[in-house]
Design a protein around this motif. Structure first.
Motif, PDB file in Angstrom:
ATOM      1  N   GLU A 131      19.252  -5.067  -2.901  1.00 37.77           N
ATOM      2  CA  GLU A 131      18.615  -3.971  -2.179  1.00 37.77           C
ATOM      3  C   GLU A 131      17.380  -4.503  -1.457  1.00 37.77           C
ATOM      4  O   GLU A 131      16.479  -5.038  -2.093  1.00 37.77           O
ATOM      5  CB  GLU A 131      18.200  -2.856  -3.146  1.00 37.77           C
ATOM      6  CG  GLU A 131      17.601  -1.648  -2.453  1.00 37.77           C
ATOM      7  CD  GLU A 131      17.157  -0.566  -3.437  1.00 37.77           C
ATOM      8  OE1 GLU A 131      17.105   0.600  -3.033  1.00 37.77           O
ATOM      9  OE2 GLU A 131      16.852  -0.904  -4.594  1.00 37.77           O
ATOM     10  N   PRO A 132      17.331  -4.357  -0.144  1.00 33.66           N
ATOM     11  CA  PRO A 132      16.139  -4.818   0.579  1.00 33.66           C
ATOM     12  C   PRO A 132      14.959  -3.884   0.324  1.00 33.66           C
ATOM     13  O   PRO A 132      15.134  -2.722  -0.065  1.00 33.66           O
ATOM     14  CB  PRO A 132      16.576  -4.760   2.046  1.00 33.66           C
ATOM     15  CG  PRO A 132      17.615  -3.691   2.082  1.00 33.66           C
ATOM     16  CD  PRO A 132      18.330  -3.769   0.762  1.00 33.66           C
ATOM     17  N   LYS A 133      13.755  -4.414   0.549  1.00 29.10           N
ATOM     18  CA  LYS A 133      12.560  -3.599   0.405  1.00 29.10           C
ATOM     19  C   LYS A 133      11.604  -3.938   1.528  1.00 29.10           C
ATOM     20  O   LYS A 133      11.353  -5.111   1.806  1.00 29.10           O
ATOM     21  CB  LYS A 133      11.886  -3.850  -0.951  1.00 29.10           C
ATOM     22  CG  LYS A 133      10.716  -2.899  -1.243  1.00 29.10           C
ATOM     23  CD  LYS A 133      10.288  -2.999  -2.701  1.00 29.10           C
ATOM     24  CE  LYS A 133       9.262  -1.925  -3.050  1.00 29.10           C
ATOM     25  NZ  LYS A 133       8.932  -1.913  -4.489  1.00 29.10           N
ATOM     26  N   VAL A 134      11.077  -2.901   2.179  1.00 31.85           N
ATOM     27  CA  VAL A 134      10.109  -3.069   3.263  1.00 31.85           C
ATOM     28  C   VAL A 134       8.828  -2.355   2.862  1.00 31.85           C
ATOM     29  O   VAL A 134       8.865  -1.183   2.472  1.00 31.85           O
ATOM     30  CB  VAL A 134      10.641  -2.503   4.598  1.00 31.85           C
ATOM     31  CG1 VAL A 134       9.599  -2.665   5.705  1.00 31.85           C
ATOM     32  CG2 VAL A 134      11.943  -3.191   4.995  1.00 31.85           C
ATOM     33  N   ILE A 135       7.708  -3.055   2.947  1.00 32.08           N
ATOM     34  CA  ILE A 135       6.412  -2.452   2.630  1.00 32.08           C
ATOM     35  C   ILE A 135       5.512  -2.523   3.856  1.00 32.08           C
ATOM     36  O   ILE A 135       5.343  -3.595   4.453  1.00 32.08           O
ATOM     37  CB  ILE A 135       5.733  -3.163   1.443  1.00 32.08           C
ATOM     38  CG1 ILE A 135       6.467  -2.828   0.138  1.00 32.08           C
ATOM     39  CG2 ILE A 135       4.261  -2.758   1.338  1.00 32.08           C
ATOM     40  CD1 ILE A 135       5.877  -3.503  -1.091  1.00 32.08           C
ATOM     41  N   ILE A 136       4.982  -1.376   4.243  1.00 26.36           N
ATOM     42  CA  ILE A 136       3.934  -1.326   5.266  1.00 26.36           C
ATOM     43  C   ILE A 136       2.604  -1.408   4.525  1.00 26.36           C
ATOM     44  O   ILE A 136       2.263  -0.516   3.748  1.00 26.36           O
ATOM     45  CB  ILE A 136       4.002  -0.025   6.085  1.00 26.36           C
ATOM     46  CG1 ILE A 136       5.347   0.083   6.823  1.00 26.36           C
ATOM     47  CG2 ILE A 136       2.839   0.050   7.066  1.00 26.36           C
ATOM     48  CD1 ILE A 136       5.606   1.454   7.422  1.00 26.36           C
ATOM     49  N   LEU A 137       1.889  -2.489   4.736  1.00 23.67           N
ATOM     50  CA  LEU A 137       0.601  -2.679   4.080  1.00 23.67           C
ATOM     51  C   LEU A 137      -0.501  -2.128   4.974  1.00 23.67           C
ATOM     52  O   LEU A 137      -0.722  -2.611   6.079  1.00 23.67           O
ATOM     53  CB  LEU A 137       0.368  -4.166   3.808  1.00 23.67           C
ATOM     54  CG  LEU A 137      -0.979  -4.549   3.185  1.00 23.67           C
ATOM     55  CD1 LEU A 137      -1.129  -3.945   1.797  1.00 23.67           C
ATOM     56  CD2 LEU A 137      -1.140  -6.062   3.145  1.00 23.67           C
ATOM     57  N   SER A 138      -1.167  -1.091   4.491  1.00 19.33           N
ATOM     58  CA  SER A 138      -2.248  -0.490   5.263  1.00 19.33           C
ATOM     59  C   SER A 138      -3.462  -0.275   4.365  1.00 19.33           C
ATOM     60  O   SER A 138      -3.506  -0.780   3.248  1.00 19.33           O
ATOM     61  CB  SER A 138      -1.784   0.824   5.901  1.00 19.33           C
ATOM     62  OG  SER A 138      -2.719   1.261   6.865  1.00 19.33           O
ATOM     63  N   ARG A 139      -4.402   0.485   4.867  1.00 18.46           N
ATOM     64  CA  ARG A 139      -5.671   0.676   4.181  1.00 18.46           C
ATOM     65  C   ARG A 139      -5.740   2.041   3.534  1.00 18.46           C
ATOM     66  O   ARG A 139      -5.387   3.046   4.160  1.00 18.46           O
ATOM     67  CB  ARG A 139      -6.809   0.524   5.199  1.00 18.46           C
ATOM     68  CG  ARG A 139      -8.154   0.366   4.537  1.00 18.46           C
ATOM     69  CD  ARG A 139      -9.302   0.541   5.536  1.00 18.46           C
ATOM     70  NE  ARG A 139     -10.384   1.161   4.787  1.00 18.46           N
ATOM     71  CZ  ARG A 139     -11.253   2.008   5.265  1.00 18.46           C
ATOM     72  NH1 ARG A 139     -11.206   2.354   6.514  1.00 18.46           N
ATOM     73  NH2 ARG A 139     -12.175   2.510   4.497  1.00 18.46           N
ATOM     74  N   LEU A 140      -6.170   2.092   2.285  1.00 14.06           N
ATOM     75  CA  LEU A 140      -6.397   3.373   1.620  1.00 14.06           C
ATOM     76  C   LEU A 140      -7.778   3.887   2.024  1.00 14.06           C
ATOM     77  O   LEU A 140      -8.780   3.185   1.875  1.00 14.06           O
ATOM     78  CB  LEU A 140      -6.299   3.220   0.102  1.00 14.06           C
ATOM     79  CG  LEU A 140      -6.318   4.536  -0.690  1.00 14.06           C
ATOM     80  CD1 LEU A 140      -5.407   4.444  -1.911  1.00 14.06           C
ATOM     81  CD2 LEU A 140      -7.735   4.913  -1.135  1.00 14.06           C
ATOM     82  N   ILE A 141      -7.815   5.117   2.529  1.00 10.96           N
ATOM     83  CA  ILE A 141      -9.070   5.740   2.961  1.00 10.96           C
ATOM     84  C   ILE A 141      -9.334   6.928   2.043  1.00 10.96           C
ATOM     85  O   ILE A 141      -8.615   7.928   2.094  1.00 10.96           O
ATOM     86  CB  ILE A 141      -8.984   6.198   4.436  1.00 10.96           C
ATOM     87  CG1 ILE A 141      -8.580   5.021   5.336  1.00 10.96           C
ATOM     88  CG2 ILE A 141     -10.312   6.790   4.895  1.00 10.96           C
ATOM     89  CD1 ILE A 141      -8.272   5.418   6.766  1.00 10.96           C
ATOM     90  N   ALA A 142     -10.350   6.797   1.194  1.00 14.74           N
ATOM     91  CA  ALA A 142     -10.611   7.834   0.177  1.00 14.74           C
ATOM     92  C   ALA A 142     -10.874   9.193   0.817  1.00 14.74           C
ATOM     93  O   ALA A 142     -10.287  10.206   0.431  1.00 14.74           O
ATOM     94  CB  ALA A 142     -11.789   7.412  -0.699  1.00 14.74           C
ATOM     95  N   ASN A 143     -11.763   9.224   1.800  1.00 16.74           N
ATOM     96  CA  ASN A 143     -12.039  10.473   2.523  1.00 16.74           C
ATOM     97  C   ASN A 143     -11.063  10.572   3.682  1.00 16.74           C
ATOM     98  O   ASN A 143     -11.352  10.170   4.803  1.00 16.74           O
ATOM     99  CB  ASN A 143     -13.492  10.479   3.010  1.00 16.74           C
ATOM    100  CG  ASN A 143     -14.468  10.428   1.853  1.00 16.74           C
ATOM    101  OD1 ASN A 143     -14.187  10.937   0.769  1.00 16.74           O
ATOM    102  ND2 ASN A 143     -15.621   9.805   2.063  1.00 16.74           N
TER     103      ASN A 143
END
Length: 806
Positions: free
Chosen positions: A326-338
């Motif tokens: 099973e392939p897996k794709v992850i979009i790595l982005s930034r967590l913004i608390a507010n």
């Protein structure tokens, strides 16, 4: 000497050159760009009553056409001539018409002196030169083939196979042995111990599978093939396995580039992909129109969905269903608390419409919570990226339960993070620029010190140099993104040589002829953006709601303007409000033309309505400017400005509702790296007029399936729009003709199926190249690390200290 200059000096036009040069010496401007030069020469021809053809057909006219810049220093003129794409010649022209060729280092000194930042007695400046690292790698010769790197690389590799078959069969054998999925061996096992044995067993396996029914599934053949030395990965049926084995057998006997690409494209070596996009509001709802968001988010989400789909298809064809791969794709982005009501404060979010594609959000470390818990503009995030990459590595390894197979950076910040991750994980790195800011802001490198407080170009351009040289391959949306057109310099080409006074000189910043460059345009989400004529796929309640929103609904909180006559043909544009997107330019163009106002309404979907609601200074300036234009030209009753954030499904229907009324889409950007909204408009059937500066030149075929406009010439743009509208009024079929051709253009060239197939093929071929070439990139990477630690980090630390003081 340049042939262009020599031709002038050897002709009776030498006196014209002397007089024109004298005119330039008396101009107030000391630094002339191409448009300035052409304007000055047109004035010269007019003032000296030259024949009509002198401007373009004379030897002097040809020299002027190919002159990109002229810098006046004392009585000398420095001419930067671009006789062909990706080529530059530099000459000093004296008062007595002596011509001296100048080295690039001298030109950079001239530019420094122009901005009064460089004094020779203060010592030398750091020179950056990447050319030596490309001297030992294959390079393309013909500029026409720039951007076709993988085709060139395939030819190069297959010729190597032919020249030394023993060495390359050894390389192929070794390459096939390294592939595994979750610890399970793929392709060949320990029963095959040598290249010769591999060749023998291939022929036996071909004989075996050719006797089986073509559709017989792999799992029925698995045991016999395993005894021969073959593991899963060759195909899902006897017929597919036969084709793959034949390709390898052909490569062993008589290699050619088509067979090599076809074979490598079948090897299951990519299962886990990371798409890096740190800076923006990265979410699936409520983000369209926010600063730093928009097109890139749409692109990356669509790419993730379609990469997963293509990987699933590829792995099934390779016969890996038996392993439940099973392939897996992850979009790595930034967590913004507010997160301002979006889901950007959630660590993990599944990508809609996928089985195993996710948005993974990693926060910036809380050096200063007042900043790091909030959105940070793309121009200011540089101090946080190194620790972000370290934290992201840990998160990715946990999510994947191992290393990814491919890391794709997006935009300058994402590409730098991709470099840091790929360096640590030893993974293939792909870069996608989307836009290089250096091309968007005129003289941004020359005057970096004046603008660094707001834009931090010293960090930005250094990050670009590091990431683009580190990348194993680079994907661009268009050819001219790399090397421009005969008239204009490409985005990557602008990094070939430049100066940042008092910081460094770039003598050779990027090798444009490297096979790492590949043109792979994106597609359009066809489930959201489809022709307006597909009424059976449209939801009537959505259409009615969108029609009211666009033309009649009253909502002072989110909509400005009431239309006096909503039945007029709509001119429509949708973009964020920043200077480059130039929606204010379109409003002014509309305001300057009374006939256009009589026939059309202007509808804009553009971010916020109030300056006090944004912290982005460019957006604030553009909001204020748009109100000024509306008042100045009294556009009340003729314009609607929607400050709304739309779900993607609505943005597709907006185009279709405008098309229902035979409207027109206008994209007036001062520069557009590609133009995703252009594809969205065209596929829905909207005739499109788009900027001639950038990617639209390759999407639109002028006057056939759309039109070019020059957004710097407002009156001319208004006339161009009016001309199209007038033709449609006289001949209703004309609108339908352009609409139909626009739809056909997108479906034939710009689909995600084409994009993802090519991208995965690139990942496999460059993976093979890196393995087989034994190319030692360590010297290049060490050089890049030196730039990172000695140039980038100290300036990032300064910016961090400024942030901490806020």
């Amino acid at each position: 000497m340049s042939e262009l200059i020599q031709a002038v000096i050897d002709s009776n036009e030498k006196a014209d050159l002397r007089t024109f040069a004298s005119d330039l010496r008396h101009q107030e401007k000391r630094y002339l760009l191409k448009n300035d030069i052409l304007t000055a020469f047109a004035e010269y021809c007019h003032n000296h009553q030259k024949p009509e053809n002198f401007f373009s057909s004379s030897n002097l006219g040809k020299l002027i056409y190919y002159t990109q810049e002229i810098i006046r220093e004392d009585s000398n003129l420095c001419l930067i001539i671009r006789p062909k794409i990706a080529s530059e010649e530099i000459y000093r022209l004296t008062e007595d018409l002596t011509v001296e060729q100048m080295p690039i280092q001298e030109l950079l000194d001239v530019r420094d002196r122009f901005v009064n930042h460089f004094h020779p007695n203060e010592g030398d400046i750091l020179e950056l030169d990447f050319q030596p690292f490309y001297d030992y790698t294959p390079t393309i010769r013909d500029p026409k083939n720039i951007g076709k790197g993988v085709q060139y690389l395939n030819r190069y590799l297959s010729s190597k196979l032919f020249q030394d078959p023993k060495q390359w069969l050894e390389a192929l054998f070794s390459f096939l042995r390294i592939h595994r999925y979750n610890g399970t061996q793929l392709m060949i096992n320990e029963r095959i111990q040598s290249p010769q044995q591999l060749s023998d067993q291939i022929k036996k396996a071909i004989t075996f599978v050719s006797d089986r029914p073509s559709e017989e599934p792999f799992d029925r053949l698995r045991f016999v093939l395993q005894l021969m030395g073959f593991e899963p990965g060759w195909g899902n049926t006897a017929g597919r396995i036969h084709e793959t084995l034949e390709l390898l057998d052909q490569l062993s006997d008589s290699p050619d580039h088509q067979s090599l690409e076809a074979f490598l494209s079948r090897i299951p070596m990519v299962f886990r992909i990371v798409l890096v996009s740190p800076h923006g509001w990265f979410g699936q709802e409520g983000v369209l129109g926010r600063p730093d968001t928009g097109g890139q988010v749409v692109y990356v989400l669509d790419q993730a969905r379609n990469l997963e789909k293509q990987l699933q298809e590829d792995l099934a064809l390779a016969g890996l269903d038996v392993l439940n791969a099973e392939p897996k794709v992850i979009i790595l982005s930034r967590l913004i608390a507010n997160s301002d009501g979006t889901k950007c404060n959630q660590r993990l979010e599944k990508v809609h419409g996928t089985q195993n594609a996710w948005i993974l959000r990693v926060p910036f470390r809380e050096f200063n919570p007042k900043l790091t818990q909030n959105w940070i503009t793309r121009f200011e995030i540089w101090p946080y990226l190194e620790t972000y990459a370290i934290d992201s590595e840990r998160e990715l390894l946990a999510e994947f339960q191992g290393k990814p197979d491919l890391i794709v950076g997006n935009y300058s910040d994402g590409n730098l993070v991709a470099f840091l991750l790929s360096r640590r994980l030893k993974v293939t790195q792909c870069n996608i620029a989307h836009a290089l800011e250096k091309s968007k802001y005129l003289f941004s490198n020359l005057y970096w010190q004046e603008s660094d407080h707001n834009y931090h170009f010293s960090l930005h351009f250094t990050a670009d140099l590091i990431a683009m040289n580190a990348a194993n391959f680079i994907v661009s949306s268009t050819y001219q993104e790399i090397v421009g057109t005969p008239e204009s310099v490409g985005q990557y080409e602008s990094y070939k040589s430049f100066t940042m006074p008092d910081l460094y000189h770039v003598v050779h910043g990027i090798e444009l002829f490297s096979p790492k460059f590949n043109v792979v345009p994106p597609g359009v989400n066809e489930s959201v953006y489809f022709p307006y004529t597909r009424y059976e796929e449209r939801i009537e309640s959505d259409r009615d709601r969108i029609e009211k929103l666009l033309f009649t609904q009253e909502d002072p909180e989110h909509i400005f303007g009431t239309l006096d006559d909503p039945s007029k043909r709509p001119l429509f544009s949708m973009a964020r409000l920043d200077r480059i997107k130039n929606l204010t330019g379109l409003a002014e163009c509309f305001g300057m033309n009374a006939q256009l106002q009589e026939r059309c309404n202007l509808i804009l979907v553009a971010g916020k309505l109030r300056a006090e609601e944004t912290t982005d200074h460019e957006e604030r300036d553009q909001i204020e400017k748009l109100y000024q234009i509306i008042d100045q030209y009294n556009l009340h009753g003729k314009i609607r400005w929607l400050g709304v954030r739309l779900p993607k499904s609505d943005s597709g229907e907006i185009y279709r509702v405008i098309a229902d009324r035979q409207g027109v889409f206008v994209q007036p950007a001062l520069f557009e790296a590609f133009g995703l909204t252009i594809l969205e408009a065209m596929i829905t059937g909207l005739p499109t007029l788009a900027t001639q500066f950038g990617g639209p030149l390759e999407i639109i075929q002028d006057k056939f399936n759309g039109f070019y406009i020059n957004p710097t010439h407002l009156e001319e743009t208004a006339e161009r729009i009016l001309e199209f509208v007038s033709k449609c009024d006289m001949n209703p079929n004309y609108w339908y003709e352009i609409s139909t051709r626009a739809i056909d253009r997108v479906y034939s060239t710009y689909t995600w199926k084409i994009h993802t197939t090519k991208l995965l093929s690139l990942a496999r071929i460059y993976g093979f190249w890196n393995f087989t070439s034994k190319e030692d990139r360590e010297d290049l990477v060490r050089y890049l690390e030196s730039l990172f630690y000695l140039l980038y980090k100290p300036r990032a630390k300064e910016l961090m200290e400024e942030h901490l003081s806020r």
